[in-house]
Design an enzyme around this catalytic site. Structure first.
Site, PDB file in Angstrom:
ATOM      1  N   LYS B  85      41.408  36.885  46.246  1.00 42.59           N
ATOM      2  CA  LYS B  85      41.978  35.989  47.280  1.00 42.59           C
ATOM      3  C   LYS B  85      41.967  34.528  46.815  1.00 42.59           C
ATOM      4  O   LYS B  85      42.966  33.826  46.938  1.00 42.59           O
ATOM      5  CB  LYS B  85      41.157  36.083  48.578  1.00 42.59           C
ATOM      6  CG  LYS B  85      41.562  37.218  49.487  1.00 42.59           C
ATOM      7  CD  LYS B  85      41.149  36.980  50.928  1.00 42.59           C
ATOM      8  CE  LYS B  85      39.728  36.503  51.102  1.00 42.59           C
ATOM      9  NZ  LYS B  85      38.718  37.507  50.827  1.00 42.59           N
ATOM     10  N   THR B  87      41.715  33.311  43.759  1.00 43.10           N
ATOM     11  CA  THR B  87      42.593  33.132  42.612  1.00 43.10           C
ATOM     12  C   THR B  87      44.050  33.090  43.069  1.00 43.10           C
ATOM     13  O   THR B  87      44.847  32.274  42.586  1.00 43.10           O
ATOM     14  CB  THR B  87      42.342  34.282  41.611  1.00 43.10           C
ATOM     15  OG1 THR B  87      40.946  34.333  41.350  1.00 43.10           O
ATOM     16  CG2 THR B  87      43.083  34.056  40.314  1.00 43.10           C
ATOM     17  N   ARG B 109      37.024  26.860  50.558  1.00 45.00           N
ATOM     18  CA  ARG B 109      35.628  26.691  50.951  1.00 45.00           C
ATOM     19  C   ARG B 109      34.778  26.211  49.786  1.00 45.00           C
ATOM     20  O   ARG B 109      35.049  26.543  48.635  1.00 45.00           O
ATOM     21  CB  ARG B 109      35.074  28.036  51.448  1.00 45.00           C
ATOM     22  CG  ARG B 109      35.713  28.497  52.749  1.00 45.00           C
ATOM     23  CD  ARG B 109      35.353  29.927  53.051  1.00 45.00           C
ATOM     24  NE  ARG B 109      35.957  30.844  52.088  1.00 45.00           N
ATOM     25  CZ  ARG B 109      35.610  32.101  51.941  1.00 45.00           C
ATOM     26  NH1 ARG B 109      34.655  32.615  52.682  1.00 45.00           N
ATOM     27  NH2 ARG B 109      36.215  32.861  51.046  1.00 45.00           N
ATOM     28  N   LYS B 120      26.766  36.757  41.381  1.00 43.16           N
ATOM     29  CA  LYS B 120      28.200  36.581  41.531  1.00 43.16           C
ATOM     30  C   LYS B 120      28.814  35.568  40.575  1.00 43.16           C
ATOM     31  O   LYS B 120      29.955  35.691  40.151  1.00 43.16           O
ATOM     32  CB  LYS B 120      28.451  36.136  42.971  1.00 43.16           C
ATOM     33  CG  LYS B 120      29.869  36.270  43.440  1.00 43.16           C
ATOM     34  CD  LYS B 120      29.904  35.969  44.931  1.00 43.16           C
ATOM     35  CE  LYS B 120      31.267  35.495  45.366  1.00 43.16           C
ATOM     36  NZ  LYS B 120      31.567  34.113  45.022  1.00 43.16           N
ATOM     37  N   ALA B 341      30.545  34.208  55.774  1.00 43.12           N
ATOM     38  CA  ALA B 341      31.424  35.167  56.438  1.00 43.12           C
ATOM     39  C   ALA B 341      30.642  36.305  57.096  1.00 43.12           C
ATOM     40  O   ALA B 341      31.126  36.943  58.025  1.00 43.12           O
ATOM     41  CB  ALA B 341      32.440  35.711  55.436  1.00 43.12           C
ATOM     42  N   PHE B 372      36.608  37.262  53.486  1.00 45.43           N
ATOM     43  CA  PHE B 372      36.566  38.699  53.754  1.00 45.43           C
ATOM     44  C   PHE B 372      37.959  39.313  53.867  1.00 45.43           C
ATOM     45  O   PHE B 372      38.934  38.759  53.357  1.00 45.43           O
ATOM     46  CB  PHE B 372      35.744  38.972  55.012  1.00 45.43           C
ATOM     47  CG  PHE B 372      34.259  39.011  54.755  1.00 45.43           C
ATOM     48  CD1 PHE B 372      33.730  38.673  53.514  1.00 45.43           C
ATOM     49  CD2 PHE B 372      33.372  39.401  55.753  1.00 45.43           C
ATOM     50  CE1 PHE B 372      32.366  38.734  53.281  1.00 45.43           C
ATOM     51  CE2 PHE B 372      31.999  39.456  55.526  1.00 45.43           C
ATOM     52  CZ  PHE B 372      31.509  39.121  54.291  1.00 45.43           C
ATOM     53  N   PHE B 460      47.169  43.721  37.780  1.00 43.70           N
ATOM     54  CA  PHE B 460      46.302  44.136  36.667  1.00 43.70           C
ATOM     55  C   PHE B 460      47.212  44.755  35.612  1.00 43.70           C
ATOM     56  O   PHE B 460      48.222  45.377  35.969  1.00 43.70           O
ATOM     57  CB  PHE B 460      45.281  45.166  37.146  1.00 43.70           C
ATOM     58  CG  PHE B 460      44.164  44.548  37.939  1.00 43.70           C
ATOM     59  CD1 PHE B 460      42.903  44.386  37.388  1.00 43.70           C
ATOM     60  CD2 PHE B 460      44.389  44.129  39.244  1.00 43.70           C
ATOM     61  CE1 PHE B 460      41.880  43.803  38.116  1.00 43.70           C
ATOM     62  CE2 PHE B 460      43.364  43.549  39.970  1.00 43.70           C
ATOM     63  CZ  PHE B 460      42.109  43.386  39.407  1.00 43.70           C
ATOM     64  N   TRP B 489      46.890  35.032  37.483  1.00 40.07           N
ATOM     65  CA  TRP B 489      45.651  35.066  36.707  1.00 40.07           C
ATOM     66  C   TRP B 489      45.973  34.859  35.220  1.00 40.07           C
ATOM     67  O   TRP B 489      45.339  34.050  34.557  1.00 40.07           O
ATOM     68  CB  TRP B 489      44.925  36.406  36.918  1.00 40.07           C
ATOM     69  CG  TRP B 489      43.641  36.489  36.152  1.00 40.07           C
ATOM     70  CD1 TRP B 489      42.449  35.899  36.469  1.00 40.07           C
ATOM     71  CD2 TRP B 489      43.415  37.200  34.928  1.00 40.07           C
ATOM     72  NE1 TRP B 489      41.502  36.185  35.531  1.00 40.07           N
ATOM     73  CE2 TRP B 489      42.052  36.982  34.562  1.00 40.07           C
ATOM     74  CE3 TRP B 489      44.211  37.995  34.092  1.00 40.07           C
ATOM     75  CZ2 TRP B 489      41.490  37.531  33.415  1.00 40.07           C
ATOM     76  CZ3 TRP B 489      43.646  38.543  32.954  1.00 40.07           C
ATOM     77  CH2 TRP B 489      42.301  38.313  32.620  1.00 40.07           C
TER      78      TRP B 489
END
Lengths: 638, 638
Positions: B85, B87, B109, B120, B341, B372, B460, B489
């Protein structure tokens, strides 16, 4: 700087409140200040309009420049009201800079935010000698203390989590996770930081596959003794309920529950590291070698053993730069670090002093402040801070008030928030005559370090001429180079001209090469403690609790006995007992416990008990603090 | 902006690591970005060279300007790896701004620092769609989260200390201290904040001397029930040992010892207040009315009752300004707030969106990200955030990956850190056909709010044409305006041109006035919960634990039942059970407990248990993180 127009103060009588004065002066853009002191554009990072971080590259650029005069401001043992060290520091710099035209820098500590909302209020000086904008100075500033909180608590989390993981995994499981096999090529690699631990273990291998089972076990098990962890969590909040806590009571952690506590953020060893490091690489090494406690077999376990020394440095990478601000008269101030004087050395940073000394140059002045009284703050300035930096001070200014010396002479108890006794508000030669001994003792102590000594009598309007004369004479008799009245609170720099001239003269009279430390590092821990106790405090001797004895043995075994000593003692008396005023004699200094800040680089004996996180009163300062939502102006911050 | 030269990306194949890309691009001075978007010099405060805070005065200056197009980016229920999201948000903005020449803002955010050092890593996008400098984005940024930590914990300290003071003092003692007699003139005055409490108590007096003994007692005793305090302390650190703690075990506090816990800072209600407030005065009022728990008689006790609402606002006064940063292609990014979230609404701030919408203007675009999946993040964006701001969105972008939809179709479990099953790395039409129902369900949900819906298939290299076609068709059938493949990406903005065009078209096609909320506020708490459960999650009904029932009754009695609902539910499934993929049916949503964020302005029912402070793994990210002390460059941050 020569062509710089310092803003003129518009002095009002009676002197308005600190915040009224502070908000009546429009600060200059910090860009203007930066330019006036010869900083290059690429050497500064703005943080809003009135603060800028200063790059350490200045030191390298000006490495051929001769350092300025180096002056430390200290004090007698104060009343609980404080005797005006910060205000004198700022006033003296306003005088030297804005009035005498000397390149002058004030190097001061960043205050903890906790007390700002508690009892004490802010710490930006007072009257017409202040750092502005005072709310930016007193609140987040440029985030250095927040960075310390974050770094300190990352290390704390790493400790408890590691104990849990070691307690729930076999060697093989730990090895598999700590040094995993790459899913793509099946290889196994050490993170660079792991090589530090291997080296410490005496394992000279870089290929994980070469480790024996025994070596793997040594590598993966730090085996931290949970009952002897010395690393606490911190918050920059006056929260007395965190003085004693239990952590790990969650369902999945409860096998590892333990008692611990929070300290105020400025008491973190990371703050002391920030204050004592001399470069980025020095900070990296110090953060990595901070000891969090011993293993069950007594080995010191470090941040680098936990793999986190690099991450701590990354969190601190901006904090290492001092923050440039200004006084009410537009002279430059470097604010940097603020180690808790209760358990650390209570001095602003070496890096700020280094930068300022270069920017000031040969004829300039750097006035730096040492926390608490001269028996603690100044002694640590010389024996810890100057030893770590290699810098030599010219002169110490010792701030005294007639009020405090009367207290030392036997005057009634001084309590914050209650009116002063008449003894303090009208002439009382008798009390002063007795109490001046406290000042004389500090002057003699300071002379032992080979520096010039100037007494600054911080003026109150109730001081009589006879009192002032008595004080001046006693100071000169005790060996001070000079003793002068200073009225910077009411008059700004103009009120501190005599002081500024006295400081200039003392610096000229003093040969820096006469500067010496009180003790050599190669003495034993006990010898060093005893030297400070007898020579500085006037104790007859020292006695050690069994805990203190054990710790001294432990640190000596661990090879930490060659560090300087950072006494954690009350500032309200030369002795360990805050009630004993004047110059106490015939006492034995009791050492309750001994701790170590290995990254910062000192051993700190605890003389009596020291609160390491303050509390809030029934009616904290915060009741007055608010914001005018129309103008954005802060109300009630003092 | 028209004449602004966007820096060109130098795309490399195969795509290097995030940090390699991020550090290969020299960011523009933020001053340049600020100028390019029409900010005035006085509207920005620099924080270093690449970040600046933006003043809320922009909104006032441009109040006559028509808002830009308002686009929210959301997603399907993701795998634990995330579906891109952030990216996509960045890539879409790079396309709209740097390639299509539209004034475009990404509003995102600020990430919590905790996970950066845990599992992460950072959160600045990825590949050729990133916010830079990534280390400044991922670490302290401009100190907003630190300000939240400080404010949150000041309030926490105020609560426990007040309980102690009330428990150890008589009414008269409390009165004497809370409202002291001035030692100079003998007068007694209320602090302005005290008038708020008096008003709440229905006492219409401003002179302390007029209060009756009974009124004094009501005024001085908050009588907080220590067993029902809902205000926790916070730290921005992954410290699982703080999930369950006891505070007040110090000698002087132990009569008041109690169990509590820390949350991660971004879970603080103050973060939610920051994200949902619309002005400084709105923030002041929200912070003041935050409820910390009930009194023993069930009255909600607020920050203003404790006298601290003003001080909290002062601590948050800089945090209210969004931080301007940039993408790899030099388009502007506003970073502001990041409510957790798990228990809050998980959206970036209203203020950043307001500023961006004005700066973008009629033909411009503001792309804001909702945390989310669409069942939680987007629903809260519409029903909580847009309701609070009054802003109407044009369009929602729903990010989907073929990988995640195969998982929804029954593919093997996806676990972070272990290699993906072959089902995900080669064509599997069967799984995708089954799993696409999850996407279709979200599309239908989003259409209920009356906005345009564009599906962004985050590419992908293993996706097959047949798979993509299937996904596009299913999206259109479900009612999406468009569904396009996006390769931002690997290609940056150039890879997201189709997506940008689709978004532009969807915005034009959508009449903002069709936007509507899912439920009106005047329904009961249970009716609102049931509407969300049935309409959005597809539940058959809702069941409540006795605790949840009690809390709903309490909040209704206290008058808090007219607030919107902020469901605390897993993002891994439309249902409450993370294992139920696709579109689960035939389930009853269990509400374990219900809590309230009165200052933020929502009720949050807990569906299952939610961790509110993460932990560290055996080998946290921090092992790789260090600094090159020669260059000052950060190593190993990802």
């Amino acid at each position: 700087m020569e062509n710089f127009n310092y803003p003129k103060l518009n002095l009002i009588k009676p002197v308005p409140s600190d915040i009224e004065i502070a908000s009546s002066v429009e600060p200059l853009p910090i860009k203007t200040i930066a330019k006036s002191i010869g900083l290059l554009e690429e050497e500064i990072d703005f943080y809003g309009k009135y603060k800028a971080k200063v790059s350490l590259e200045v030191i390298e650029r000006l490495k051929e420049t001769e350092n300025g005069n180096y002056v430390v401001v200290t004090g007698i043992n104060p009343t609980p009201l404080g005797e005006g060290k910060s205000t004198t520091t700022i006033g003296l710099c306003q005088a030297l800079g804005a009035h005498l035209g000397k390149k002058t820098f004030a190097c001061i500590r960043q205050p903890s935010q906790g007390p700002t909302f508690g009892i004490k209020g802010g710490a930006a000086g007072g009257g017409y000698s202040q750092v502005i904008p005072m709310e930016e100075f007193n609140l987040h500033m440029t985030g250095d203390i927040h960075a310390i909180t974050a770094a300190n608590n990352l290390l704390a989390a790493a400790i408890d989590t590691r104990i849990l993981h070691e307690g729930t995994q076999t060697d093989a499981q730990l090895w598999k996770r700590l040094c995993p096999v790459d899913s793509k090529d099946g290889s196994r690699k050490f993170a660079p930081i792991m090589l530090r631990r291997l080296k410490k273990l005496g394992i000279d291998k870089t290929d994980p596959n070469q480790l024996t089972e025994e070596e793997i076990s040594k590598f993966v098990r730090l085996d931290i003794d949970p009952t002897r962890i010395t690393w606490n969590r911190v918050l920059d909040t006056n929260d007395r309920f965190l003085r004693g806590i239990s952590v790990g009571q969650g369902k999945e952690e409860q096998r590892f529950e333990r008692k611990t506590n929070f300290d105020i953020s400025v008491a973190s060893e990371i703050m002391a590291v920030l204050a004592l490091c001399t470069s980025l690489s020095d900070m990296r090494e110090r953060l990595g070698r901070m000891v969090v406690g011993p293993s069950r077999s007594g080995e010191p376990i470090t941040a680098d053993d936990l793999g986190v020394g690099g991450a701590l440095t990354v969190l601190m990478k901006d904090a290492i730069m001092p923050t440039l601000m200004q006084t009410l008269e537009g002279t430059p101030v470097l604010v940097h670090a603020g180690p808790f004087a209760n358990i650390a050395h209570g001095n602003s940073s070496i890096i700020a002093d280094q930068i300022a000394l270069k920017l000031a140059g040969k004829d300039g002045y750097v006035v730096t402040e040492a926390g608490f009284g001269a028996d603690i703050g100044a002694e640590k300035f010389f024996d810890i801070k100057c030893r770590s930096s290699g810098l030599k001070p010219n002169c110490a200014v010792i701030v005294a008030t007639i009020r405090a010396l009367k207290m030392h002479g036997g005057g009634p108890k001084v309590v914050a928030g209650t009116p002063l006794d008449k003894a303090y508000t009208s002439e009382n030669i008798e009390l002063l005559k007795k109490g001046v001994s406290n000042l004389a003792h500090h002057i003699k102590n300071l002379k032992k370090f080979g520096v010039g000594v100037v007494v600054a009598i911080n003026k109150f309007h109730t001081d009589s001429d006879a009192e002032v004369n008595l004080l001046v004479e006693a100071s000169l008799t005790a060996g001070a180079n000079d003793a002068v009245m200073s009225d910077h609170w009411a008059e700004g720099g103009n009120g501190a001209l005599d002081l500024a001239n006295a400081v200039e003269k003392a610096c000229k009279e003093t040969n820096k090469d006469n500067f010496k430390y009180l003790y050599p590092l190669d003495k034993s821990i006990k010898e060093k403690i005893e030297t400070i106790a007898k020579e500085i405090y006037g104790a007859d001797g020292v006695e050690y609790s069994p805990e203190a004895d054990d710790k001294i043995k432990l640190y000596t075994t661990q090879g930490f006995d060659k560090l300087p000593i950072c006494m954690a003692k009350t500032h309200l008396s030369l002795s360990h007992d805050p009630e004993r005023k004047g110059v106490p004699t015939g006492f034995i200094l009791p050492i309750r416990d001994v701790r170590a800040s290995i990254g910062a680089g000192f051993i700190y004996p605890l003389v009596g008990s020291m609160a390491t996180i303050p509390g809030l009163p029934t009616r904290p300062c915060f009741y007055e603090i608010d914001i005018d939502t129309n103008t954005g102006k802060i109300i009630g911050l003092s």
